[in-house]
Design an enzyme around this catalytic site. Structure first.
Site, PDB file in Angstrom:
ATOM      1  N   GLY A 241      58.476 -14.685 -31.752  1.00 29.07           N
ATOM      2  CA  GLY A 241      58.990 -15.567 -32.808  1.00 29.07           C
ATOM      3  C   GLY A 241      57.889 -15.958 -33.789  1.00 29.07           C
ATOM      4  O   GLY A 241      58.133 -16.092 -34.993  1.00 29.07           O
ATOM      5  N   GLY A 343      36.610   8.986 -57.328  1.00 27.09           N
ATOM      6  CA  GLY A 343      35.610  10.014 -57.027  1.00 27.09           C
ATOM      7  C   GLY A 343      34.478   9.458 -56.178  1.00 27.09           C
ATOM      8  O   GLY A 343      34.698   8.634 -55.292  1.00 27.09           O
ATOM      9  N   GLU A 367      49.735  -6.846 -35.637  1.00 20.37           N
ATOM     10  CA  GLU A 367      51.058  -7.485 -35.843  1.00 20.37           C
ATOM     11  C   GLU A 367      52.190  -6.486 -35.614  1.00 20.37           C
ATOM     12  O   GLU A 367      53.222  -6.536 -36.284  1.00 20.37           O
ATOM     13  CB  GLU A 367      51.174  -8.043 -37.262  1.00 20.37           C
ATOM     14  CG  GLU A 367      50.269  -9.206 -37.529  1.00 20.37           C
ATOM     15  CD  GLU A 367      50.852 -10.528 -37.069  1.00 20.37           C
ATOM     16  OE1 GLU A 367      51.948 -10.527 -36.483  1.00 20.37           O
ATOM     17  OE2 GLU A 367      50.185 -11.536 -37.276  1.00 20.37           O
TER      18      GLU A 367
HETATM   19  P1  TGC Z   1      62.398  -7.079 -25.764  1.00 22.90           P
HETATM   20  O1  TGC Z   1      63.005  -6.896 -24.382  1.00 22.90           O
HETATM   21  O2  TGC Z   1      62.961  -6.291 -26.887  1.00 22.90           O
HETATM   22  O3  TGC Z   1      62.462  -8.622 -26.148  1.00 22.90           O
HETATM   23  C1  TGC Z   1      62.039  -9.648 -25.260  1.00 22.90           C
HETATM   24  C2  TGC Z   1      62.633 -10.957 -25.772  1.00 22.90           C
HETATM   25  O4  TGC Z   1      62.130 -11.249 -27.071  1.00 22.90           O
HETATM   26  C3  TGC Z   1      63.205 -11.288 -28.034  1.00 22.90           C
HETATM   27  N1  TGC Z   1      62.667 -10.677 -29.266  1.00 22.90           N
HETATM   28  C4  TGC Z   1      62.300 -11.415 -30.320  1.00 22.90           C
HETATM   29  N2  TGC Z   1      62.363 -12.736 -30.543  1.00 22.90           N
HETATM   30  C5  TGC Z   1      61.904 -13.187 -31.725  1.00 22.90           C
HETATM   31  N3  TGC Z   1      61.389 -12.353 -32.649  1.00 22.90           N
HETATM   32  C6  TGC Z   1      61.286 -11.029 -32.470  1.00 22.90           C
HETATM   33  N4  TGC Z   1      60.738 -10.248 -33.401  1.00 22.90           N
HETATM   34  C7  TGC Z   1      61.762 -10.499 -31.259  1.00 22.90           C
HETATM   35  N5  TGC Z   1      61.826  -9.246 -30.724  1.00 22.90           N
HETATM   36  C8  TGC Z   1      62.387  -9.373 -29.506  1.00 22.90           C
HETATM   37  C9  TGC Z   1      64.317 -10.494 -27.405  1.00 22.90           C
HETATM   38  O5  TGC Z   1      65.562 -10.892 -27.951  1.00 22.90           O
HETATM   39  C10 TGC Z   1      64.156 -10.892 -25.964  1.00 22.90           C
HETATM   40  O6  TGC Z   1      64.648 -12.218 -25.812  1.00 22.90           O
HETATM   41  P2  TGC Z   1      65.337 -12.705 -24.426  1.00 22.90           P
HETATM   42  O7  TGC Z   1      65.878 -14.049 -24.739  1.00 22.90           O
HETATM   43  O8  TGC Z   1      66.390 -11.669 -24.112  1.00 22.90           O
HETATM   44  O9  TGC Z   1      64.248 -12.728 -23.408  1.00 22.90           O
HETATM   45  O10 TGC Z   1      60.859  -6.831 -25.602  1.00 22.90           O
HETATM   46  P3  TGC Z   1      60.024  -5.511 -25.295  1.00 22.90           P
HETATM   47  O11 TGC Z   1      59.093  -5.825 -24.180  1.00 22.90           O
HETATM   48  O12 TGC Z   1      60.945  -4.326 -25.138  1.00 22.90           O
HETATM   49  O13 TGC Z   1      59.141  -5.334 -26.605  1.00 22.90           O
HETATM   50  C11 TGC Z   1      59.694  -5.096 -27.873  1.00 22.90           C
HETATM   51  C12 TGC Z   1      58.573  -4.832 -28.907  1.00 22.90           C
HETATM   52  C13 TGC Z   1      57.865  -3.526 -28.597  1.00 22.90           C
HETATM   53  C14 TGC Z   1      59.253  -4.739 -30.274  1.00 22.90           C
HETATM   54  C15 TGC Z   1      57.565  -6.019 -28.907  1.00 22.90           C
HETATM   55  O14 TGC Z   1      56.883  -6.104 -27.697  1.00 22.90           O
HETATM   56  C16 TGC Z   1      56.554  -5.931 -30.027  1.00 22.90           C
HETATM   57  O15 TGC Z   1      56.818  -6.407 -31.132  1.00 22.90           O
HETATM   58  N6  TGC Z   1      55.338  -5.365 -29.765  1.00 22.90           N
HETATM   59  C17 TGC Z   1      54.244  -5.391 -30.747  1.00 22.90           C
HETATM   60  C18 TGC Z   1      53.223  -6.435 -30.320  1.00 22.90           C
HETATM   61  C19 TGC Z   1      52.569  -7.103 -31.499  1.00 22.90           C
HETATM   62  O16 TGC Z   1      53.059  -7.119 -32.614  1.00 22.90           O
HETATM   63  N7  TGC Z   1      51.461  -7.746 -31.256  1.00 22.90           N
HETATM   64  C20 TGC Z   1      50.783  -8.511 -32.259  1.00 22.90           C
HETATM   65  C21 TGC Z   1      49.725  -9.408 -31.673  1.00 22.90           C
HETATM   66  S1  TGC Z   1      49.199 -10.686 -32.748  1.00 22.90           S
HETATM   67  C22 TGC Z   1      48.353  -9.913 -33.970  1.00 22.90           C
HETATM   68  O17 TGC Z   1      48.254  -8.748 -34.094  1.00 22.90           O
HETATM   69  C23 TGC Z   1      47.736 -10.826 -34.941  1.00 22.90           C
HETATM   70  S2  TGC Z   1      46.857 -10.070 -36.186  1.00 22.90           S
HETATM   71  C24 TGC Z   1      46.678 -11.458 -37.093  1.00 22.90           C
HETATM   72  C25 TGC Z   1      45.960 -11.341 -38.345  1.00 22.90           C
HETATM   73  O18 TGC Z   1      44.709 -11.243 -38.307  1.00 22.90           O
HETATM   74  O19 TGC Z   1      46.623 -11.453 -39.425  1.00 22.90           O
HETATM   75  P1  FAD Z   2      48.394   0.539 -28.397  1.00 14.50           P
HETATM   76  O1  FAD Z   2      49.524  -0.345 -28.050  1.00 14.50           O
HETATM   77  O2  FAD Z   2      47.592   1.118 -27.273  1.00 14.50           O
HETATM   78  O3  FAD Z   2      48.937   1.715 -29.326  1.00 14.50           O
HETATM   79  C1  FAD Z   2      48.186   2.910 -29.564  1.00 14.50           C
HETATM   80  C2  FAD Z   2      49.115   3.896 -30.283  1.00 14.50           C
HETATM   81  O4  FAD Z   2      50.247   4.188 -29.443  1.00 14.50           O
HETATM   82  C3  FAD Z   2      49.677   3.320 -31.588  1.00 14.50           C
HETATM   83  O5  FAD Z   2      49.761   4.352 -32.532  1.00 14.50           O
HETATM   84  C4  FAD Z   2      51.083   2.860 -31.194  1.00 14.50           C
HETATM   85  O6  FAD Z   2      51.998   2.877 -32.278  1.00 14.50           O
HETATM   86  C5  FAD Z   2      51.454   3.939 -30.156  1.00 14.50           C
HETATM   87  N1  FAD Z   2      52.488   3.424 -29.250  1.00 14.50           N
HETATM   88  C6  FAD Z   2      52.373   2.442 -28.302  1.00 14.50           C
HETATM   89  N2  FAD Z   2      53.565   2.244 -27.692  1.00 14.50           N
HETATM   90  C7  FAD Z   2      54.438   3.105 -28.257  1.00 14.50           C
HETATM   91  C8  FAD Z   2      55.830   3.364 -28.060  1.00 14.50           C
HETATM   92  N3  FAD Z   2      56.578   2.697 -27.166  1.00 14.50           N
HETATM   93  N4  FAD Z   2      56.400   4.324 -28.806  1.00 14.50           N
HETATM   94  C9  FAD Z   2      55.675   5.010 -29.747  1.00 14.50           C
HETATM   95  N5  FAD Z   2      54.362   4.813 -29.981  1.00 14.50           N
HETATM   96  C10 FAD Z   2      53.757   3.858 -29.239  1.00 14.50           C
HETATM   97  N6  FAD Z   2      46.216  -9.544 -31.275  1.00 14.50           N
HETATM   98  C11 FAD Z   2      46.431 -10.858 -30.991  1.00 14.50           C
HETATM   99  O7  FAD Z   2      47.097 -11.189 -30.013  1.00 14.50           O
HETATM  100  N7  FAD Z   2      45.919 -11.827 -31.806  1.00 14.50           N
HETATM  101  C12 FAD Z   2      45.188 -11.559 -32.896  1.00 14.50           C
HETATM  102  O8  FAD Z   2      44.756 -12.466 -33.602  1.00 14.50           O
HETATM  103  C13 FAD Z   2      44.912 -10.181 -33.202  1.00 14.50           C
HETATM  104  N8  FAD Z   2      44.114  -9.865 -34.258  1.00 14.50           N
HETATM  105  C14 FAD Z   2      43.744  -8.555 -34.445  1.00 14.50           C
HETATM  106  C15 FAD Z   2      42.796  -8.258 -35.425  1.00 14.50           C
HETATM  107  C16 FAD Z   2      42.358  -6.943 -35.591  1.00 14.50           C
HETATM  108  C17 FAD Z   2      41.298  -6.646 -36.600  1.00 14.50           C
HETATM  109  C18 FAD Z   2      42.936  -5.900 -34.824  1.00 14.50           C
HETATM  110  C19 FAD Z   2      42.516  -4.479 -35.021  1.00 14.50           C
HETATM  111  C20 FAD Z   2      43.883  -6.194 -33.861  1.00 14.50           C
HETATM  112  C21 FAD Z   2      44.288  -7.521 -33.644  1.00 14.50           C
HETATM  113  N9  FAD Z   2      45.190  -7.870 -32.639  1.00 14.50           N
HETATM  114  C22 FAD Z   2      45.448  -9.184 -32.343  1.00 14.50           C
HETATM  115  C23 FAD Z   2      45.692  -6.833 -31.737  1.00 14.50           C
HETATM  116  C24 FAD Z   2      46.840  -6.015 -32.338  1.00 14.50           C
HETATM  117  O9  FAD Z   2      47.999  -6.746 -32.395  1.00 14.50           O
HETATM  118  C25 FAD Z   2      46.994  -4.751 -31.472  1.00 14.50           C
HETATM  119  O10 FAD Z   2      45.879  -3.936 -31.766  1.00 14.50           O
HETATM  120  C26 FAD Z   2      48.282  -4.016 -31.773  1.00 14.50           C
HETATM  121  O11 FAD Z   2      49.396  -4.760 -31.311  1.00 14.50           O
HETATM  122  C27 FAD Z   2      48.308  -2.610 -31.123  1.00 14.50           C
HETATM  123  O12 FAD Z   2      47.897  -2.658 -29.793  1.00 14.50           O
HETATM  124  P2  FAD Z   2      46.765  -1.641 -29.277  1.00 14.50           P
HETATM  125  O13 FAD Z   2      45.633  -1.703 -30.206  1.00 14.50           O
HETATM  126  O14 FAD Z   2      46.538  -1.938 -27.843  1.00 14.50           O
HETATM  127  O15 FAD Z   2      47.415  -0.202 -29.420  1.00 14.50           O
END
Ligand code: TGC
Ligand code: FAD
Length: 388
Positions: A241, A343, A367
């Site tokens: 969320g 370039g 994200e």
């Molecule tokens: P799934 O079984 O689909 O869902 C579990 C529960 O979550 C609910 N849900 C959501 N709720 C709110 N917003 C969303 N976007 C939601 N997506 C799913 C869903 O309804 C369910 O709820 P409930 O009540 O049934 O329990 O979960 P899954 O394990 O199959 O995973 C789905 C997937 C792959 C889409 C999710 O895990 C995902 O989005 N993975 C990517 C992880 C990610 O984005 N990590 C980011 C880390 S933070 C970061 O990168 C900060 S960078 C910051 C910066 O510097 O700007």
């Molecule tokens: P992986 O999950 O190991 O993925 C590697 C590759 O496999 C990707 O190409 C991916 O698309 C692919 N892949 C994985 N699963 C699947 C699938 N099911 N189907 C198809 N392809 C798949 N996280 C936080 O929590 N907080 C932060 O503040 C934060 N800040 C960040 C800042 C930076 C600069 C960076 C680089 C990352 C940050 N992150 C943070 C982490 C970020 O959210 C993760 O790097 C991102 O979610 C991907 O996870 P991973 O790097 O482990 O890649």
């Protein structure tokens, strides 16, 4: 510093309110005056421009779309425009603000107790308390539901064990929003810097987001009080969320980087002479510039519609995925095209598109990677999840 006029090929400015334009122009001027003169130095040295933290607080950028608790309560389009302008400066600056507002203030607002909101939100809006968001672990990035960090109930409190990887603001944050499993269910905790058993280690040698702090967080028998838990959410939907908020801002932010690169390529092409004429006069350079302006324009309309839907309470997570995925993909392609137009000149940080290009490679991944957002959209249109 040279002023920045933005990019408006299709009179999209006419779709914004006066207040939205005023907010955008204020942040635009701040980026021109305060960020552009120093950003290349910070990028080169791998440092975050921390002196800008209070200045950004004065501009009301932290939790800008939150009502109450000392926050400005702007609408989501104005908030998006702030993200666009900050990322025109640098993705690291937008990251700092996204994490503070979307990933730390938002969960306290949405899932916290009234005491937690009153304690933290006004101080965070003032930039006096900085937050970070710990979801990702070394072995659980795209699949955060698999996390192994645990919280155990222990007397009048909890004990955390585990670690979080790649955490923006980690080393500079006063509080961390940490997601950990309590009896097998994901819960959120507010962990204060200085708590025994909580330590951070900054990650160095980065190719991108060099003007941003990225850290590992470690928890070793880290004891936190009972009131550290966010009481009003459990399960993966809690952190996901929050991601909806930050991903929405990134959809706008990507446009800022794209505009900076387009501008730079356009200006360069008009003055760079080859074969006795400006390279802007060659068809293949014009094809690149036309592609850039086409995709920026489509991206602007997409971001604006996301914002209007969000303000109307109709925005769905799969809509946000479309915005994050599309606008970062086009921004990255635009940065690479700008690099081609420049370039050899792109090889130094006298020009900015190389820095934006490197930054966007990480924004493409964090994200939710580009491919994860593709699968979110795939699930939305087919009804069949393809992650596992
Ligand atoms: P799934 O079984 O689909 O869902 C579990 C529960 O979550 C609910 N849900 C959501 N709720 C709110 N917003 C969303 N976007 C939601 N997506 C799913 C869903 O309804 C369910 O709820 P409930 O009540 O049934 O329990 O979960 P899954 O394990 O199959 O995973 C789905 C997937 C792959 C889409 C999710 O895990 C995902 O989005 N993975 C990517 C992880 C990610 O984005 N990590 C980011 C880390 S933070 C970061 O990168 C900060 S960078 C910051 C910066 O510097 O700007
Ligand atoms: P992986 O999950 O190991 O993925 C590697 C590759 O496999 C990707 O190409 C991916 O698309 C692919 N892949 C994985 N699963 C699947 C699938 N099911 N189907 C198809 N392809 C798949 N996280 C936080 O929590 N907080 C932060 O503040 C934060 N800040 C960040 C800042 C930076 C600069 C960076 C680089 C990352 C940050 N992150 C943070 C982490 C970020 O959210 C993760 O790097 C991102 O979610 C991907 O996870 P991973 O790097 O482990 O890649």
């Amino acid at each position: 510093m040279k002023t920045f006029d933005g990019v408006d090929y299709l009179e999209i400015d006419g779709l914004f309110s006066e207040e939205e334009i005023a907010v955008r122009d204020t942040i635009r001027a701040f980026v021109t005056d305060r960020v552009m003169p120093v950003i290349e130095k910070h990028n080169r040295e791998g440092t975050f421009p921390a002196n800008l933290i209070p200045e950004m607080a004065d501009l009301g950028v932290y939790g800008a779309n939150i009502q109450g608790y000392g926050c400005p309560g702007l609408n989501n389009v104005a908030y998006g425009l702030i993200m666009q302008e900050l990322e025109r400066g640098d993705s690291g600056l937008r990251s700092f603000v996204s994490v503070q507002g979307g990933l730390c203030m938002y969960p306290i607002l949405a899932y916290g107790s009234e005491e937690q909101k009153n304690k933290w939100l006004p101080e965070m809006a003032k930039g006096k308390v900085i937050g970070c968001f710990g979801l990702t672990e070394a072995d659980f990035g795209s699949n955060p539901g698999g996390m192994i960090t645990t919280a155990k109930k222990d007397g009048n409190g909890y004990v955390l064990n585990g670690s979080k990887m790649w955490i923006t603001n980690g080393g500079v944050a006063h509080i961390a929003i940490v997601w950990a499993k309590l009896d097998g269910r994901i819960r959120g905790f507010i962990v204060e810097k200085g708590t025994p058993g909580y330590s951070t280690r900054d990650i160095h040698g980065k190719f991108s987001l060099r003007a941003s702090v990225t850290s590992e967080l470690s928890f070793q028998d880290c004891r936190i009080p009972a009131d550290a838990i966010l009481p009003n959410v459990d399960g993966l939907k809690g952190p996901l969320g929050c991601l909806n908020q930050a991903r929405y801002g990134i959809a706008w932010g990507g446009l800022g980087s794209a505009m900076a690169c387009y501008h730079e390529a356009l200006e360069y092409s008009k003055t760079r002479i080859q074969f006795d004429r400006p390279i802007a006069g060659f068809q293949m350079v014009q094809e690149k510039l036309a592609w850039m302006i086409r995709e920026i324009t489509k991206g602007q309309l997409l971001a604006l519609q996301l914002g209007r839907l969000k303000d109307a309470g109709k925005l769905k997570p799969h809509h946000v995925s479309l915005g994050k995925m599309n606008n970062i993909e086009i921004a990255l392609k635009i940065a690479r095209m700008a690099r081609e137009v420049l370039g050899a000149s792109v090889n130094t940080d006298e020009y900015q598109c190389g820095r934006h290009m490197c930054n966007l490679e990480s924004v493409y991944t964090y994200e939710g990677t580009h491919d994860i957002h593709t699968l979110v959209i795939g699930e939305a249109v087919t009804g069949i999840p393809a992650y596992k």
